[in-house]
Motif scaffolding. Structure first.
Motif, PDB file in Angstrom:
ATOM      1  N   GLU A  41       0.871  -1.233  -0.002  1.00  0.00           N
ATOM      2  CA  GLU A  41      -0.100  -0.084  -0.038  1.00  0.00           C
ATOM      3  C   GLU A  41       0.898   1.286   0.102  1.00  0.00           C
ATOM      4  O   GLU A  41       0.601   2.221  -0.873  1.00  0.00           O
ATOM      5  N   ILE A  42       1.747   1.218   0.729  1.00  0.00           N
ATOM      6  CA  ILE A  42       2.545   2.426   0.837  1.00  0.00           C
ATOM      7  C   ILE A  42       3.345   2.449  -0.571  1.00  0.00           C
ATOM      8  O   ILE A  42       3.732   3.505  -1.001  1.00  0.00           O
ATOM      9  N   ILE A  43       3.966   1.545  -1.173  1.00  0.00           N
ATOM     10  CA  ILE A  43       4.786   1.786  -2.520  1.00  0.00           C
ATOM     11  C   ILE A  43       3.706   2.099  -3.399  1.00  0.00           C
ATOM     12  O   ILE A  43       3.940   2.971  -4.472  1.00  0.00           O
ATOM     13  N   LEU A  44       2.360   1.536  -3.460  1.00  0.00           N
ATOM     14  CA  LEU A  44       1.494   1.961  -4.480  1.00  0.00           C
ATOM     15  C   LEU A  44       1.087   3.461  -4.471  1.00  0.00           C
ATOM     16  O   LEU A  44       0.746   4.263  -5.158  1.00  0.00           O
ATOM     17  N   ASP A  45       1.236   3.836  -2.896  1.00  0.00           N
ATOM     18  CA  ASP A  45       0.985   5.568  -2.785  1.00  0.00           C
ATOM     19  C   ASP A  45       1.925   6.327  -3.231  1.00  0.00           C
ATOM     20  O   ASP A  45       1.795   7.208  -3.871  1.00  0.00           O
ATOM     21  N   LEU A  46       3.137   5.703  -3.133  1.00  0.00           N
ATOM     22  CA  LEU A  46       4.469   6.480  -3.711  1.00  0.00           C
ATOM     23  C   LEU A  46       4.288   6.413  -5.208  1.00  0.00           C
ATOM     24  O   LEU A  46       4.486   7.833  -5.693  1.00  0.00           O
ATOM     25  N   LEU A  47       3.774   5.454  -5.770  1.00  0.00           N
ATOM     26  CA  LEU A  47       3.796   5.469  -7.133  1.00  0.00           C
ATOM     27  C   LEU A  47       2.781   6.566  -7.782  1.00  0.00           C
ATOM     28  O   LEU A  47       3.025   7.334  -8.578  1.00  0.00           O
ATOM     29  N   GLN A  48       1.439   6.697  -6.995  1.00  0.00           N
ATOM     30  CA  GLN A  48       0.787   7.802  -7.238  1.00  0.00           C
ATOM     31  C   GLN A  48       1.270   8.898  -7.178  1.00  0.00           C
ATOM     32  O   GLN A  48       0.830   9.800  -7.861  1.00  0.00           O
ATOM     33  N   LYS A  49       2.170   9.262  -5.983  1.00  0.00           N
ATOM     34  CA  LYS A  49       2.578  10.473  -5.938  1.00  0.00           C
ATOM     35  C   LYS A  49       3.579  10.851  -6.996  1.00  0.00           C
ATOM     36  O   LYS A  49       3.898  12.287  -7.219  1.00  0.00           O
ATOM     37  N   ILE A  50       4.467  10.027  -7.287  1.00  0.00           N
ATOM     38  CA  ILE A  50       5.596  10.432  -8.429  1.00  0.00           C
ATOM     39  C   ILE A  50       4.921  10.596  -9.704  1.00  0.00           C
ATOM     40  O   ILE A  50       5.593  11.337 -10.658  1.00  0.00           O
ATOM     41  N   GLN A  51       3.808  10.108  -9.852  1.00  0.00           N
ATOM     42  CA  GLN A  51       3.004  10.155 -10.987  1.00  0.00           C
ATOM     43  C   GLN A  51       2.524  11.564 -11.481  1.00  0.00           C
ATOM     44  O   GLN A  51       2.581  12.009 -12.754  1.00  0.00           O
ATOM     45  N   GLU A  52       2.141  12.202 -10.482  1.00  0.00           N
ATOM     46  CA  GLU A  52       1.559  13.457 -10.206  1.00  0.00           C
ATOM     47  C   GLU A  52       0.546  13.694 -11.419  1.00  0.00           C
ATOM     48  O   GLU A  52      -0.377  12.751 -11.389  1.00  0.00           O
ATOM     49  N   ASN A  53       0.612  14.504 -12.238  1.00  0.00           N
ATOM     50  CA  ASN A  53      -0.475  14.932 -13.410  1.00  0.00           C
ATOM     51  C   ASN A  53      -0.358  13.978 -14.655  1.00  0.00           C
ATOM     52  O   ASN A  53      -0.919  14.022 -15.670  1.00  0.00           O
ATOM     53  N   ASP A  54       0.750  12.987 -14.716  1.00  0.00           N
ATOM     54  CA  ASP A  54       1.329  12.335 -15.658  1.00  0.00           C
ATOM     55  C   ASP A  54       0.972  10.887 -15.534  1.00  0.00           C
ATOM     56  O   ASP A  54       1.846  10.195 -15.189  1.00  0.00           O
ATOM     57  N   LYS A  55      -0.341  10.599 -15.815  1.00  0.00           N
ATOM     58  CA  LYS A  55      -0.776   9.229 -15.754  1.00  0.00           C
ATOM     59  C   LYS A  55      -0.592   8.344 -16.598  1.00  0.00           C
ATOM     60  O   LYS A  55      -0.668   7.008 -16.524  1.00  0.00           O
ATOM     61  N   GLU A  56      -0.053   8.741 -17.914  1.00  0.00           N
ATOM     62  CA  GLU A  56       0.042   7.752 -18.950  1.00  0.00           C
ATOM     63  C   GLU A  56       1.580   7.362 -18.987  1.00  0.00           C
ATOM     64  O   GLU A  56       1.823   6.280 -19.696  1.00  0.00           O
ATOM     65  N   SER A  57       2.533   8.180 -18.525  1.00  0.00           N
ATOM     66  CA  SER A  57       3.811   7.697 -18.569  1.00  0.00           C
ATOM     67  C   SER A  57       4.196   6.249 -17.823  1.00  0.00           C
ATOM     68  O   SER A  57       3.251   5.954 -17.128  1.00  0.00           O
ATOM     69  N   HIS A  58       5.078   5.650 -17.686  1.00  0.00           N
ATOM     70  CA  HIS A  58       5.530   4.429 -16.985  1.00  0.00           C
ATOM     71  C   HIS A  58       6.289   4.816 -16.139  1.00  0.00           C
ATOM     72  O   HIS A  58       7.368   5.668 -16.209  1.00  0.00           O
TER      73      HIS A  58
END
Length: 304
Positions: free
Chosen positions: A154-171
């Protein structure tokens, strides 16, 4: 705080939605073994079984490759024997056959290779030949099951969302130290600038002793600075927003990654489940486990 897994769900669903990690395993574990047709006969006199086996072995010695299949099967007062493959050309003489066996024979299928999992064995003994050797491997059986997300996940998935910011399409990718349970680096995709700089490749490079890409660690504002782990990723897991391609999967293999978790499949070039299963190749010099995040409803959750 709403969990990252729940945020990944469709809010329009009226069912209770849950996510689990689904293992991506070798095809040998999700299908039945190949089958071979055999002629079965019923023995008239059980006391002649030794003589019968000797005679049959002269015609068709039971191969070592079929040692997982027991040639004889006793059912109540009947004793059946596997004679030879249905395509076998050298058959028993008619007078000898009539001496030992009842008139009717039948064709059944046997697995060419041993069953690896309990469900395979159960189907084969119920639908094909009941007398099969099987030794259950509980660790292997457990590895085929879905597993719930941990607090660490859950923590890592939360971090993934944070670093994505407004760019949801990139990897994006995050590498985690399994023993210390801490994230080490986070990266994004730069393939629009360089064809080799996929998020996985950039993440590995960030941990290398001598990085060459000079990209930013996207986790630096969320975690303390960590020591380099050098190139090998023994004892590390990687979380990816997208299934890696062949290049990235091979880089993970050579880096000795422990576990790969990814959220979205890549139907065109996915190398860890969608198009290929590189991590299951038997001739590679390193094996690792792979999980894909799958959505299940409340009914399925009760059955896992």
């Amino acid at each position: 705080m709403i969990s990252p897994a729940k945020r990944l769900c469709s809010s329009s669903s009226s069912l209770l939605i849950k996510h689990q990690w689904h293992p991506i395993v070798d095809d040998d574990y999700i299908r039945l073994p190949n089958l071979q047709s055999m002629i079965v006969a019923r023995i008239k006199d059980h006391r002649l079984t030794s003589d019968i086996l000797q005679s049959i072995n002269n015609i068709y010695p039971w191969p070592n490759s079929l040692k997982h299949v027991k040639r004889l099967y006793r059912n109540d007062n009947h004793l059946d024997i596997l004679l030879y493959p249905s395509s076998f050309l050298t058959t028993m003489e008619k007078d000898q056959f009539e001496k030992y066996f009842e008139n009717e024979t039948r064709i059944i299928n046997i697995p060419e290779n041993p069953c690896l999992l309990r469900w395979q064995h159960d189907i084969c003994i119920n639908q094909h030949w009941p007398n099969l050797a099987f030794r259950e491997n509980k660790i292997l059986e457990q590895s085929q099951l879905n597993k719930d997300l941990t607090e660490q996940d859950e923590i890592i998935l939360d971090l993934l969302q944070k670093i994505q910011e407004n760019d949801k399409e990139s990897h994006y990718a995050i590498i985690v130290d399994n023993e210390k349970q801490i994230p080490l680096v986070g990266s994004r995709d730069y393939r629009h600038e360089h064809p080799l700089q996929h998020s996985t490749m950039v993440a590995i490079d960030l941990l290398a002793a001598n990085p060459i890409y000079s990209r930013e660690n996207l986790l630096k504002k969320f975690i303390e600075k960590k020591d380099k782990k050098a190139y090998l990723l023994n004892g590390c897991s990687i979380y990816l927003t997208h299934e890696p391609c062949i290049m990235c999967a091979m880089a993970l293999l050579h880096s000795r990654i422990s576990t790969v978790y990814y959220l979205n499949k890549n139907s065109h070039i996915g190398a860890l489940g969608s198009r290929y299963k590189l991590h299951t190749l038997k001739k590679t010099n390193h094996r690792f486990t792979v999980y894909h995040l799958e959505q299940i409803n409340s009914d399925n959750a009760l059955n896992t």
